[in-house]
Design a protein around this motif. Structure first.
Motif, short mmCIF file in Angstrom:
data_model
loop_
_atom_site.label_atom_id
_atom_site.label_comp_id
_atom_site.label_asym_id
_atom_site.label_seq_id
_atom_site.Cartn_x
_atom_site.Cartn_y
_atom_site.Cartn_z
N HIS A 402 -74.74 35.42 3.82
CA HIS A 402 -73.75 34.94 4.77
C HIS A 402 -72.32 35.25 4.33
CE1 HIS A 402 -74.51 31.65 1.87
NE2 HIS A 402 -73.20 31.52 1.91
N THR A 485 -69.98 26.54 3.74
CA THR A 485 -70.77 27.17 4.82
C THR A 485 -70.65 26.36 6.10
OG1 THR A 485 -72.71 25.98 3.98
CG2 THR A 485 -72.41 28.26 3.25
N ASP A 486 -70.34 25.06 5.99
CA ASP A 486 -70.18 24.24 7.18
C ASP A 486 -68.87 24.52 7.92
OD1 ASP A 486 -72.58 22.99 6.70
OD2 ASP A 486 -71.67 21.37 5.52
N SER A 487 -67.91 25.18 7.25
CA SER A 487 -66.64 25.46 7.91
C SER A 487 -66.76 26.57 8.94
CB SER A 487 -65.58 25.84 6.87
OG SER A 487 -65.92 27.05 6.22
N LEU A 488 -67.89 27.29 8.92
CA LEU A 488 -68.22 28.29 9.93
C LEU A 488 -67.14 29.35 10.07
CD1 LEU A 488 -69.80 26.00 12.68
CD2 LEU A 488 -70.97 27.42 11.01
N ARG A 490 -66.45 32.62 10.87
CA ARG A 490 -67.25 33.59 11.61
C ARG A 490 -66.96 35.03 11.21
NH1 ARG A 490 -67.78 33.69 17.63
NH2 ARG A 490 -69.43 35.04 16.91
N PHE A 503 -62.61 30.76 12.82
CA PHE A 503 -63.46 29.63 12.46
C PHE A 503 -64.02 29.01 13.74
CE2 PHE A 503 -60.49 30.06 9.00
CZ PHE A 503 -61.26 29.82 7.87
N ARG A 504 -65.22 28.48 13.63
CA ARG A 504 -65.83 27.75 14.74
C ARG A 504 -66.02 26.29 14.32
NH1 ARG A 504 -71.36 29.95 16.73
NH2 ARG A 504 -69.99 31.56 17.58
N SER A 505 -65.52 25.40 15.14
CA SER A 505 -65.67 23.97 14.84
C SER A 505 -67.03 23.49 15.31
CB SER A 505 -64.56 23.18 15.52
OG SER A 505 -64.74 23.19 16.93
N GLU A 510 -63.33 27.73 18.89
CA GLU A 510 -63.01 28.66 17.84
C GLU A 510 -61.50 28.73 17.61
OE1 GLU A 510 -64.96 32.33 18.61
OE2 GLU A 510 -66.93 31.51 18.17
#
Length: 529
Positions: A402, A485-488, A490, A503-505, A510
């Motif tokens: 990832h 990894t939870d902060s996403l 992208r 970033f995706r919340s 985004e």
């Protein structure tokens, strides 16, 4: 010898300016042989007193080319200092931008930042968008939305790919009619109708492969006057034989709507993507299969000429990161001049190849393109083994699946795990330009020693052959901001002056963060609404 050394300093400077930058450095370095000591001392004094010579070395050492539109009214000493300061600024980036919520939809596809613009194509909804990212006064801005059905209104057609090139105000839409006949429409980003510099409304394929093959997957790329389409060809026979047929066609889109510049081949089944490729300047093309095939496309009336085949150490399904336009845009007048002053030299930059053979890791090949241009006339007759070209011109890394990475010129921005479970990570920058050691001014870490990476033998990550590589670089770690990894996170990109991160919340909204790499390290964010 005395007569030569007695020449005026201006004349000595002119003579040195005719040499490549590496030869200038050799002439001006401290000599070991006594007989040359006085000559080198004289040359070195000439070099230290000449902004012109130092500018030549700085351009070459940063692997840049001077643009034809450079403002020569600015003193060369000022341009030299701007180059050095900008290179140094990358080693002390503050990665905490101001944040604003954007509205990029969850289903967005093929996001990319190029030429100071965010380009977005939503495949499921058949929509697209381009907008400037915090535009600067010197930047030509394009803002447009394409509603469903407006990218291509041809009946019974299916869109394969969309290419946006803000630098040329170009949008190219590749589509297939009845799953076999492929076309590429050429339009202007800022208006309707045919692109004013295009040879015609659409590009046509110049062979009859569509008579027996279907096209379901394709990829468009462009560089200057060239557009290329790589596509996967499908039929029942090749599926039975467990192979994938591919075709790559290149057009000079400003000159002709047809082309005879076509490559084709077959690879073992296993990838749904068409063959990878990238342009290296205006007349060279690198095609990436199991190995790296380097072609000349100077003569568009014939099949590309194979110049060399570089063998990879093991057969791999490689993906090439896109080489994005790196001309930056500065907000201040002196930054505008610096931004348009130079761009990456395609013969002396890096490319990044990703191999995702295993389930939980990615192997990254960072390769200097100079190896493709240091060829002799007979090299095409015999493939070049990895041992002869790879170790000194490559660095191989292994990261969690990832991880994120982007390249620009000779810089690499990537995520770096900071725990054994690969949950927390930070950002790091790798600079592969020869002058990075000087421009870092004590920051970062110089890496010259070889490193060994174990290649995966199968999809389960079984340790296979070990490879040692030694392409030198300078590493700087941005440890003041940690991600999880939870902060996403992208995706992310870099150009000459900025870092972009999406970033995706958890609420599926985004956010696009923008970091200006400047001496005052001003930061900002953008709203896409």
């Amino acid at each position: 010898m005395k007569r030569f050394l007695s020449l005026a300093e201006e004349l000595l400077s002119y003579i040195l300016s005719l040499l490549p930058y590496r030869d200038i450095l050799r002439c001006t370095s401290t000599a070991v042989l006594t007989i040359l000591l006085q000559v080198c001392r004289t040359f070195r004094q000439t070099y230290l007193s000449s902004s012109e010579l130092q500018y030549i070395v700085e351009i070459g050492g940063q692997r840049l080319l001077v643009n034809s539109n450079t403002d020569h009214s600015i003193p060369i000493s000022k341009r030299l200092q701007l180059l050095r300061d900008k290179a140094h600024a990358w080693f002390k980036v503050d990665i905490h931008p101001f944040e604003m919520v954007g509205t990029v939809p969850l289903l967005s596809q093929d996001n990319i930042v190029a030429g100071g613009h965010f380009c977005w194509w939503n495949i499921p909804e058949d929509t697209a968008m381009i907008f400037p990212v915090l535009p600067k006064p010197s930047q030509q801005s394009i803002r447009r939305n394409w509603l469903p059905g407006t990218l291509c209104a041809v009946p019974h057609s299916h869109k394969l790919d969309v290419l946006m090139d803000p630098a040329q105000n170009l949008i190219a839409v590749a589509y297939v009619v009845d799953r076999k006949t492929v076309y590429i429409n050429l339009g202007a980003l800022d208006g309707d109708g045919v692109h004013p510099e295009a040879a015609g409304e659409r590009l046509f394929l110049s062979d009859d492969s569509e008579n027996c093959f279907e096209t379901t997957v394709a990829k468009l790329k462009g560089f200057g006057r060239h557009i290329a389409l790589s596509r996967r060809l499908d039929n029942e026979i090749q599926t039975w034989l467990n192979v994938v047929m591919w075709q790559l066609q290149i057009w000079d889109w400003k000159y002709s709507t047809t082309s005879s510049s076509i490559l084709s081949g077959a690879v073992l089944n296993g990838s749904v993507c068409p063959v990878e490729f990238c342009f290296l300047g205006n007349n060279r093309l690198l095609v990436i299969t199991d190995n790296l095939n380097f072609y000349s496309i100077e003569d568009m009336s014939q099949t590309p000429e194979l110049l060399a085949c570089f063998l990879m150490p093991i057969p791999s399904r490689l993906r090439c990161l896109p080489l994005i336009d790196d001309i930056g845009y500065g907000s201040q007048p002196h930054m505008q001049a610096q931004a348009t002053m130079c761009t990456s030299d395609p013969t002396n930059r890096i490319i990044c190849l990703l191999e995702s053979f295993t389930r939980n890791s990615v192997q990254v090949f960072i390769i200097s393109t100079r190896v493709f241009f240091d060829l002799n006339e007979m090299v095409a007759a015999m493939p070049i083994p990895w041992q002869h070209w790879g170790p000194s011109n490559t660095r191989i890394f292994r990261y969690p699946f990832h991880f994120k990475i982007h390249i620009n010129g000779n810089r690499v921005l990537q995520t770096l795990p900071v725990d054994t479970h690969n949950i927390n990570f930070i950002l790091q920058l790798l600079d592969f330009s020869p002058l990075a050691v000087t421009n870092r001014r004590g920051l970062g870490r110089v890496v010259k020693e070889p490193s060994t990476t174990y290649m995966s033998a199968d999809e389960f990550g079984t340790r296979g052959e070990s490879l040692t590589t030694s392409l030198p670089y300078v590493q700087v770690v941005f440890s003041k901001r940690k991600f999880t990894t939870d902060s996403l996170l992208r995706d992310m990109w870099i150009d000459k002056d900025r870092i972009y991160m999406i970033f995706r919340s958890l609420s599926f909204i985004e956010r696009l963060e923008v970091i200006d790499v400047q001496s005052d390290l001003q930061t900002g964010a953008v709203s896409t609404s």
